[in-house]
Design a protein around this motif. Structure first.
Motif, PDB file in Angstrom:
ATOM      1  N   PRO A  40     -22.201  -3.130  11.026  1.00 10.77           N
ATOM      2  CA  PRO A  40     -22.787  -2.396  12.158  1.00 10.77           C
ATOM      3  C   PRO A  40     -23.340  -3.329  13.222  1.00 10.77           C
ATOM      4  CG  PRO A  40     -24.221  -2.278  10.226  1.00 10.77           C
ATOM      5  CD  PRO A  40     -22.941  -2.887   9.770  1.00 10.77           C
ATOM      6  N   GLU A  41     -23.799  -4.511  12.806  1.00  9.78           N
ATOM      7  CA  GLU A  41     -24.345  -5.463  13.776  1.00  9.78           C
ATOM      8  C   GLU A  41     -23.297  -5.934  14.771  1.00  9.78           C
ATOM      9  OE1 GLU A  41     -26.709  -5.870   9.920  1.00  9.78           O
ATOM     10  OE2 GLU A  41     -24.591  -5.695  10.496  1.00  9.78           O
ATOM     11  N   PHE A  42     -22.025  -5.869  14.394  1.00 11.83           N
ATOM     12  CA  PHE A  42     -20.931  -6.223  15.298  1.00 11.83           C
ATOM     13  C   PHE A  42     -20.198  -4.984  15.794  1.00 11.83           C
ATOM     14  CE2 PHE A  42     -20.714 -10.512  12.975  1.00 11.83           C
ATOM     15  CZ  PHE A  42     -21.465 -11.135  13.953  1.00 11.83           C
ATOM     16  N   GLY A  43     -20.878  -3.857  15.833  1.00 15.43           N
ATOM     17  CA  GLY A  43     -20.267  -2.638  16.338  1.00 15.43           C
ATOM     18  C   GLY A  43     -19.116  -2.143  15.487  1.00 15.43           C
ATOM     19  N   HIS A  44     -19.132  -2.475  14.185  1.00 12.97           N
ATOM     20  CA  HIS A  44     -18.061  -2.110  13.255  1.00 12.97           C
ATOM     21  C   HIS A  44     -16.696  -2.629  13.711  1.00 12.97           C
ATOM     22  CE1 HIS A  44     -21.088   0.967  11.881  1.00 12.97           C
ATOM     23  NE2 HIS A  44     -20.699   0.444  10.729  1.00 12.97           N
ATOM     24  N   THR A  45     -16.703  -3.820  14.339  1.00 14.22           N
ATOM     25  CA  THR A  45     -15.440  -4.488  14.646  1.00 14.22           C
ATOM     26  C   THR A  45     -15.033  -5.365  13.468  1.00 14.22           C
ATOM     27  OG1 THR A  45     -16.583  -6.312  15.760  1.00 14.22           O
ATOM     28  CG2 THR A  45     -15.853  -4.473  17.125  1.00 14.22           C
ATOM     29  N   VAL A  46     -13.736  -5.639  13.385  1.00 14.82           N
ATOM     30  CA  VAL A  46     -13.185  -6.420  12.285  1.00 14.82           C
ATOM     31  C   VAL A  46     -12.327  -7.536  12.869  1.00 14.82           C
ATOM     32  CG1 VAL A  46     -11.669  -6.384  10.271  1.00 14.82           C
ATOM     33  CG2 VAL A  46     -13.165  -4.434  10.740  1.00 14.82           C
ATOM     34  N   HIS A  47     -12.577  -8.759  12.424  1.00  8.44           N
ATOM     35  CA  HIS A  47     -11.769  -9.914  12.813  1.00  8.44           C
ATOM     36  C   HIS A  47     -11.236 -10.556  11.524  1.00  8.44           C
ATOM     37  CE1 HIS A  47     -14.378  -9.297  16.281  1.00  8.44           C
ATOM     38  NE2 HIS A  47     -13.554 -10.023  17.005  1.00  8.44           N
ATOM     39  N   VAL A  48      -9.945 -10.430  11.280  1.00 10.43           N
ATOM     40  CA  VAL A  48      -9.323 -10.958  10.065  1.00 10.43           C
ATOM     41  C   VAL A  48      -8.439 -12.139  10.444  1.00 10.43           C
ATOM     42  CG1 VAL A  48      -7.668 -10.512   8.225  1.00 10.43           C
ATOM     43  CG2 VAL A  48      -9.350  -8.764   8.832  1.00 10.43           C
ATOM     44  N   GLU A  49      -8.690 -13.296   9.859  1.00  7.11           N
ATOM     45  CA  GLU A  49      -7.812 -14.442  10.046  1.00  7.11           C
ATOM     46  C   GLU A  49      -6.807 -14.457   8.899  1.00  7.11           C
ATOM     47  OE1 GLU A  49      -9.500 -18.149  11.244  1.00  7.11           O
ATOM     48  OE2 GLU A  49     -11.210 -17.190  12.229  1.00  7.11           O
ATOM     49  N   ALA A  50      -5.631 -13.894   9.181  1.00 10.10           N
ATOM     50  CA  ALA A  50      -4.566 -13.852   8.170  1.00 10.10           C
ATOM     51  C   ALA A  50      -3.925 -15.230   8.111  1.00 10.10           C
ATOM     52  CB  ALA A  50      -3.541 -12.791   8.528  1.00 10.10           C
TER      53      ALA A  50
END
Length: 546
Positions: free
Chosen positions: A124-134
């Motif tokens: 929630p602290e990041f606005g429920h954004t997701v950053h995945v480094e595949a």
């Protein structure tokens, strides 16, 4: 542009936070990061972490803002999404809980050959954004990806890794885009770009605008919907910027382009505030108050773009300049010409150049970024050295007479900085320099001269300026100053004032630029055509009609 007055309550929120921390403490990374906590902090660990929400309890589609990928490396790519079942609410319609998000990467669109899968946390602290480094991927390959939360599955995105560093890559096709004011029209060009066969898209700034968007979407003139009042004000706080990104990312054409191609992004000014320079705002507000706003804008930018962990901001600071390579064919040095620049000379705007603008101490990049760029060129073994950046690099006189004016916000307002860059390229032996530019809402093709005062001087590079996606509304093929600019700037090879984008096909011997335009954006559904095509040959810089 007419703007609504700032909300006194929201302005006071910034002022109160700035007073609480004080200028001396705020003007440090630690103090700035602490100050940003007035809106939202960083994810905590252990017992202090936010509670977890079972994804099966998410009752509405959380993938309303689509998916994206970016910054492709030979063995990895960044995958992005944001959970926002109600994107026009400040929290996206989710409680302040963390949520587990499952992701998959496959060789085929039906996911019968999954090569990587994993789980990420939407904080929630990041606005429920997701950053995945595949990671641990084959170089130079196309992949498909998707996310899952509970019973919900995201749209499928397509991405591509960069070729191996030693690969003798013979072809690369990129697109360049910029300037997408939601209130100036539809993002039709993105719908066409989504169907183009390109390897990567470079976004050169002004992904969003801080200005108010009224209930009918400005020039879009909606009759089938009413936008909430939260958009009808200028962005100042973290919630404001998050909401504005949500509005932009609900556009179906923008979502389609992100799903179709990996993006490499850099900002200009409007992601924060028009024509700010470093820590100096456009308007007269205390520097600590502006840096709070900058911290909020930078945080929201990172949250909503396919950017890697090294780009995550600390307070009002964010290292956005970075380097990507595509085999031995191209090196891309992505610049940030906004965060470190000297203040615009002579009060900004179009001015007569003089001692203030020509002061050798002035910089557009800052000393550290300038050294980084020149060091990278000295080590480069690429056929093409490409500089994706924000503002017009070549000289651009407004009239052919001796009393010409120059834009103080572009490289013309920082000629010593430009000359150091060109001298560094020459010293490094860079033969095939190409600058990619946005900002000015028109398409330009320019030859970069060793000495712009002498039209007969050596051509040392090529500049391709991508017009806007929508900013400036419909535009015109030949703006009123079309003949005047050509006469004043003999190195100007092309000028078109319509909306669209540009594609550049890099080969071992030739690069080809196609300027793609749409005739209108204030109503949807415009077709796309190629306004003009140019080539530049390796070892022989300068644009020639294709």
């Amino acid at each position: 542009m007419i703007q609504l007055p700032e909300s006194p309550e929201r302005s006071e929120e910034l002022r109160a936070a700035a007073r609480h921390f004080g200028r001396r403490r705020f003007l440090t990374v630690t103090g700035a990061a602490a100050a940003l906590a007035f809106a939202t902090g960083l994810p905590a660990a252990g017992a202090a972490a936010a509670a977890e929400l079972d994804g099966r309890r998410v009752a509405e589609d959380p993938f309303t803002l689509g998916v994206a990928s970016g910054d492709p490396l030979p063995g990895s790519v960044l995958l992005w999404t944001r959970l926002a079942p109600r994107p026009f609410e400040p929290d996206g319609g989710l409680p302040a809980h963390r949520i587990s998000v499952h992701w998959e990467l496959a060789r085929d669109e039906r996911f019968t050959r999954v090569v990587r899968r994993g789980r990420a946390t939407a904080h929630p602290e990041f606005g429920h954004t997701v950053h995945v480094e595949a990671e641990h991927l084959d170089p130079g390959r196309t992949f498909f990806y998707r996310f899952r939360v509970g019973d919900w599955t995201s749209p499928v995105g397509r991405t591509r890794t960069a070729p191996a560093p030693w690969a003798r890559t013979t072809a690369l096709k990129l697109a360049a885009v910029s300037c997408q004011a939601y209130h100036d029209g539809y993002f039709t060009a993105y719908g066409h770009l989504a169907r183009e066969d390109v390897d990567v898209v470079f976004h050169l700034g002004d992904y969003l605008y801080e200005y108010a968007v009224n209930a009918t979407g400005g020039a879009r003139a909606y009759t089938d919907r009413t936008l909430p009042a939260v958009f009808n004000r200028e962005t100042l706080t973290l919630d404001d910027y998050r909401l504005r990104y949500a509005l932009y990312k609900t556009d179906p054409d923008l979502r389609a382009a992100h799903a179709a191609h990996p993006f490499v992004v850099t900002w200009d000014d409007h992601e924060t505030e028009n024509n700010y320079a470093g820590g100096i705002p456009e308007n007269s507000v205390p520097p600590e108050e502006f840096l709070l706003r900058r911290a909020a804008a930078y945080r929201a930018y990172w949250e909503h773009q396919p950017l890697r962990a090294p780009q995550r901001p600390q307070g009002p600071d964010m290292r956005l300049y970075r380097r990507l390579s595509f085999g031995r064919l191209a090196q891309f040095d992505i610049l940030d010409t906004r965060q470190y620049r000297s203040d615009q000379a002579y009060g900004d705007g179009w001015q007569v150049p003089g001692p203030e603008s020509e002061n050798p101490a002035r910089t557009l990049t800052g000393a550290t970024q300038e050294r980084w760029l020149l060091d990278g060129w000295r080590r480069s073994r690429a056929r093409w050295n490409v500089l994706p950046q924000q503002v017009v690099f070549a000289e651009r006189r407004d009239r052919p007479s001796s009393d010409f004016l120059l834009s103080m916000d572009s490289w013309d307002g920082y000629p010593a900085s430009r000359q150091r860059i060109l001298a560094g390229a020459d010293a490094a032996g860079v033969e095939n320099l190409m600058v990619l530019t946005g900002d000015v809402h028109v398409g330009y093709g320019l030859d970069i001269k060793a000495d712009f005062r002498d039209p007969a001087s050596r051509t040392v590079g090529t500049e391709i300026v991508a017009t806007s996606i929508s900013s400036g509304k419909n535009g015109a093929e030949r703006p009123a100053n079309h003949a005047r600019l050509h006469q004043a700037n003999p190195h100007l090879r092309f000028y078109d004032g319509r909306r669209g984008y540009v594609t550049v096909a890099l080969g071992e011997d030739v690069a080809r630029a196609d300027f793609r335009t749409v005739p209108y954006v204030t109503t949807p559904g415009a077709p796309v055509t190629t306004a003009a095509s140019f080539v530049t040959e390796a070892g022989d810089p300068g644009l020639k009609p294709a």
